[in-house]
Design a protein around this motif. Structure first.
Motif, short mmCIF file in Angstrom:
data_model
loop_
_atom_site.label_atom_id
_atom_site.label_comp_id
_atom_site.label_asym_id
_atom_site.label_seq_id
_atom_site.Cartn_x
_atom_site.Cartn_y
_atom_site.Cartn_z
N THR A 1 0.86 -1.18 0.00
CA THR A 1 0.00 0.00 0.00
C THR A 1 0.89 1.24 0.00
O THR A 1 1.89 1.29 0.73
CB THR A 1 -0.93 0.02 1.23
OG1 THR A 1 -1.86 -1.05 1.13
CG2 THR A 1 -1.70 1.33 1.32
N LEU A 2 0.53 2.21 -0.81
CA LEU A 2 1.24 3.49 -0.82
C LEU A 2 0.66 4.39 0.25
O LEU A 2 -0.55 4.62 0.31
CB LEU A 2 1.11 4.16 -2.20
CG LEU A 2 1.59 5.61 -2.29
CD1 LEU A 2 3.09 5.70 -1.99
CD2 LEU A 2 1.27 6.19 -3.66
N VAL A 3 1.54 4.90 1.11
CA VAL A 3 1.14 5.84 2.17
C VAL A 3 1.84 7.16 1.91
O VAL A 3 3.07 7.24 1.97
CB VAL A 3 1.51 5.30 3.57
CG1 VAL A 3 1.15 6.33 4.65
CG2 VAL A 3 0.82 3.96 3.83
N THR A 4 1.05 8.21 1.57
CA THR A 4 1.66 9.52 1.38
C THR A 4 1.79 10.24 2.72
O THR A 4 1.08 9.95 3.67
CB THR A 4 0.85 10.38 0.40
OG1 THR A 4 -0.54 10.36 0.76
CG2 THR A 4 0.99 9.86 -1.02
N LEU A 5 2.73 11.18 2.77
CA LEU A 5 3.14 11.82 4.02
C LEU A 5 2.53 13.20 4.14
O LEU A 5 2.26 13.87 3.14
CB LEU A 5 4.66 11.91 4.07
CG LEU A 5 5.41 10.60 3.84
CD1 LEU A 5 6.92 10.85 3.78
CD2 LEU A 5 5.08 9.59 4.94
N PRO A 6 2.33 13.69 5.36
CA PRO A 6 1.80 15.05 5.54
C PRO A 6 2.78 16.10 5.02
O PRO A 6 4.00 15.96 5.15
CB PRO A 6 1.61 15.17 7.05
CG PRO A 6 2.45 14.10 7.65
CD PRO A 6 2.53 13.00 6.64
N ALA A 7 2.23 17.15 4.42
CA ALA A 7 3.08 18.18 3.81
C ALA A 7 3.94 18.90 4.83
O ALA A 7 5.03 19.39 4.50
CB ALA A 7 2.21 19.18 3.06
N ASP A 8 3.49 18.98 6.09
CA ASP A 8 4.24 19.73 7.09
C ASP A 8 5.09 18.82 7.97
O ASP A 8 5.57 19.24 9.02
CB ASP A 8 3.30 20.56 7.96
CG ASP A 8 2.27 19.69 8.67
OD1 ASP A 8 2.19 18.48 8.36
OD2 ASP A 8 1.55 20.22 9.54
N GLY A 9 5.30 17.58 7.52
CA GLY A 9 6.10 16.65 8.31
C GLY A 9 7.42 16.34 7.64
O GLY A 9 7.72 16.84 6.56
N PRO A 10 8.20 15.50 8.28
CA PRO A 10 9.49 15.11 7.68
C PRO A 10 9.29 14.29 6.42
O PRO A 10 8.29 13.59 6.26
CB PRO A 10 10.16 14.29 8.79
CG PRO A 10 9.02 13.79 9.63
CD PRO A 10 7.96 14.85 9.57
N GLY A 11 10.24 14.38 5.51
CA GLY A 11 10.15 13.67 4.25
C GLY A 11 10.86 12.33 4.28
O GLY A 11 11.37 11.88 5.32
N GLU A 12 10.92 11.72 3.12
CA GLU A 12 11.54 10.40 3.00
C GLU A 12 13.00 10.42 3.45
O GLU A 12 13.48 9.44 4.03
CB GLU A 12 11.48 9.92 1.55
CG GLU A 12 10.08 9.66 1.03
CD GLU A 12 10.10 9.33 -0.46
OE1 GLU A 12 11.15 8.84 -0.93
OE2 GLU A 12 9.10 9.57 -1.15
N GLU A 13 13.71 11.54 3.20
CA GLU A 13 15.13 11.59 3.51
C GLU A 13 15.39 11.45 5.00
O GLU A 13 16.49 11.07 5.40
CB GLU A 13 15.74 12.90 2.98
CG GLU A 13 15.34 14.16 3.72
CD GLU A 13 13.94 14.66 3.37
OE1 GLU A 13 13.46 15.62 4.02
OE2 GLU A 13 13.32 14.11 2.43
N ARG A 14 14.39 11.72 5.83
CA ARG A 14 14.54 11.54 7.27
C ARG A 14 13.83 10.29 7.76
O ARG A 14 14.31 9.60 8.67
CB ARG A 14 14.01 12.77 8.02
CG ARG A 14 14.85 14.02 7.81
CD ARG A 14 14.35 15.16 8.68
NE ARG A 14 14.25 14.76 10.07
CZ ARG A 14 13.34 15.24 10.94
NH1 ARG A 14 12.47 16.14 10.53
NH2 ARG A 14 13.33 14.83 12.17
N LEU A 15 12.70 9.97 7.16
CA LEU A 15 11.92 8.84 7.66
C LEU A 15 12.56 7.49 7.31
O LEU A 15 12.55 6.57 8.13
CB LEU A 15 10.50 8.90 7.09
CG LEU A 15 9.58 9.95 7.71
CD1 LEU A 15 8.24 9.96 7.00
CD2 LEU A 15 9.39 9.68 9.20
N LEU A 16 13.11 7.38 6.11
CA LEU A 16 13.69 6.09 5.72
C LEU A 16 14.88 5.71 6.61
O LEU A 16 14.96 4.56 7.06
CB LEU A 16 14.09 6.12 4.25
CG LEU A 16 12.90 6.13 3.26
CD1 LEU A 16 13.39 6.30 1.83
CD2 LEU A 16 12.09 4.85 3.39
N PRO A 17 15.82 6.65 6.92
CA PRO A 17 16.88 6.28 7.87
C PRO A 17 16.34 5.95 9.26
O PRO A 17 16.86 5.06 9.93
CB PRO A 17 17.77 7.52 7.90
CG PRO A 17 17.53 8.20 6.58
CD PRO A 17 16.09 7.96 6.30
#
Length: 478
Positions: A397-413
């Motif tokens: 399932t694709l889960v998109t992230l909130p615009a005012d939150g951290p992006g992939e560059e922080r969440l993936l690590p």
């Protein structure tokens, strides 16, 4: 004596030098083989009678040599038991030489497209293997057919017709060592025939774009929206279009009915070819799976399927259902690539399909995966600003992230620190700059016991992330 072999149940290759006596020569040969590692700790040695007969020695000579090496600690002998090489201690200060450990997998495997291999139908596979081997003709163990075993092609023609609406006969099917290889073979055949361009979904699987490029074709981005691939963007200058119609990867939407008809009309009017990647088409949870696009235009569509998502990627079994004009070129490309796909696995899969054990396994997996997807949606719904996308289907399932939150560059690590393996959305775009961010969460790979802890770890990361910078211009669901 020259190098000698013992074939009394066990083969032993040693160099026997009898210059100082036969017993001393045998002791020296065995000692050297042990120290050099050719006889590993725990290795079984031939019986004294067998080794004596093979080397032309008396049994007493061999027994005395074994006893001497046992006294030295090189061998372990016990009455009534076979003689084995002892586990020798390392000299002080010398590090033991051990094989490198196998790389450990992720603690929580939420990678998209990975099935639950712990649920592999081992009993059914073993039973099918026994039946196959019991009645196998000698040609089952000879060099294989580059097109694939007729037994599997026949079983697939029936299975794909009744479950996916594919129109085919066994002579139009080519068995490949995975979809990755199949796409490369097809791309090479098209390029050799004069094709120059292939449209591929944007976003889409980036590794497969590389496969098509290596085959010699130029890849053109084909935009995707809520109805799947934008088939209206295809032109007469496009030679082929690679699509995931049943469950678009990665957004999870199916190709709309009008677009299904439109892309087939495009192929007929321009002479273009549609490559249908049916990677997880068996898994639809709210209704019967959408029929294959190939059923609408069997002479313009290549239907690509695989056992990687239903059974496991280790089998390396996939198939191409081809228009008749392409069969010869793809078979030739297959022969040049690796001659043929491993034969016994093909025969066992054919047996599973013919006895409907394959259907039963897929039905059980479908029920299990549906429950897991529902649990994932419940957990995502409790996270403010996060949105799950796609129809009830597939293995992710694709889960998109909130615009005012951290992006992939922080969440993936952050996920990796907790042992979570999953994938980001932006890398799947042809041009990642400024594209919506999200996570592709696979819900199939963990075992039944491992899935709830994996979701706990994921939701902990998403809920505790500190939104210290905004990502302007992005909204959940973009």
């Amino acid at each position: 004596m020259p190098n000698s072999w013992s074939s009394s149940r066990l083969d032993l290759h040693i160099t026997l030098d009898a210059a100082n006596g036969r017993r001393a020569g045998l002791e020296s040969a065995l000692r050297t083989a042990i120290r050099e590692g050719r006889l590993a700790p725990g290795a079984l040695l031939p019986s004294t009678r067998g080794l004596a007969g093979e080397l032309g020695l008396s049994r007493g000579t061999v027994t005395a040599a074994y006893d001497q090496l046992a006294e030295e600690g090189h061998l372990v002998t016990r009455p009534g038991a076979a003689t084995r090489v002892a586990a020798l201690p390392q000299p002080p200060g010398e590090a033991a030489t051990l094989p490198a450990p196998a790389p450990a997998g992720p603690r929580h495997d939420l990678r998209p497209g990975h099935p639950d291999v712990s649920a592999f139908p081992t009993r059914a596979w073993l039973a099918a293997t026994r039946r196959v081997l019991t009645r196998a003709r000698p040609d089952a163990f000879a060099a294989g057919d580059p097109q694939g075993r007729i037994e599997l092609r026949t079983a697939l023609a029936d299975y794909l017709g009744r479950t996916r609406g594919v129109i085919t006969t066994p002579d139009r099917i080519v068995i490949t060592s995975g979809y990755y290889q199949g796409l490369g073979l097809l791309g090479s055949a098209l390029a050799a025939a004069g094709a120059r361009t292939a449209a591929m979904e944007d976003p889409g699987h980036n590794s497969y774009r590389d496969v098509v490029r290596r085959a010699g074709l130029t890849v053109l981005p084909l935009p995707v929206d809520a109805d799947g691939a934008r088939t209206d963007a295809l032109t007469g200058r496009t030679d082929a279009a690679v699509l995931t119609p049943a469950h678009q990867y990665p957004t999870g939407v199916p190709l709309g009915a009008r677009r299904r008809q439109a892309v087939c009309a495009w192929a007929r009017s321009t002479g273009g070819l549609i490559v249908e990647d049916d990677y997880d088409g068996e898994f639809r949870y709210d209704r019967r799976p959408v029929g294959a696009l190939q059923g609408i235009a069997p002479d313009r569509v290549v239907h690509c399927g695989t056992a990687s998502k239903t059974l496991g990627p280790a089998l390396r079994l996939a198939w191409l259902v081809l228009p008749p004009r392409l069969v010869g070129a793809v078979v030739e490309a297959k022969q040049q690539a690796d001659l043929y796909t491993e034969t016994l696995g093909q025969l066992v899969l054919a047996e599973l399909i013919a006895t409907h054990a394959y259907d039963r396994h897929i039905r059980a997996a479908r029920l299990r995966y549906r429950r897991r997807r529902e649990l994932l949606l419940d957990r995502v719904a409790a996270l403010p600003g996060h949105t799950a996308h796609g129809v009830p289907a597939g293995l992710h399932t694709l889960v998109t992230l909130p615009a005012d939150g951290p992006g992939e560059e922080r969440l993936l690590p952050a996920c990796a620190e907790r042992g979570l393996a999953l994938r980001g959305l932006t890398e799947l775009h042809h041009d990642p700059a400024g594209r919506p961010q999200g996570l592709l969460v696979g819900f199939a790979a963990p075992s039944d016991r491992g899935y709830p802890p994996a979701l706990d770890a994921l939701c902990t990361v998403l809920a505790s992330a500190d939104p210290d910078e905004r990502r302007p211009g992005l909204r959940s669901g973009d």
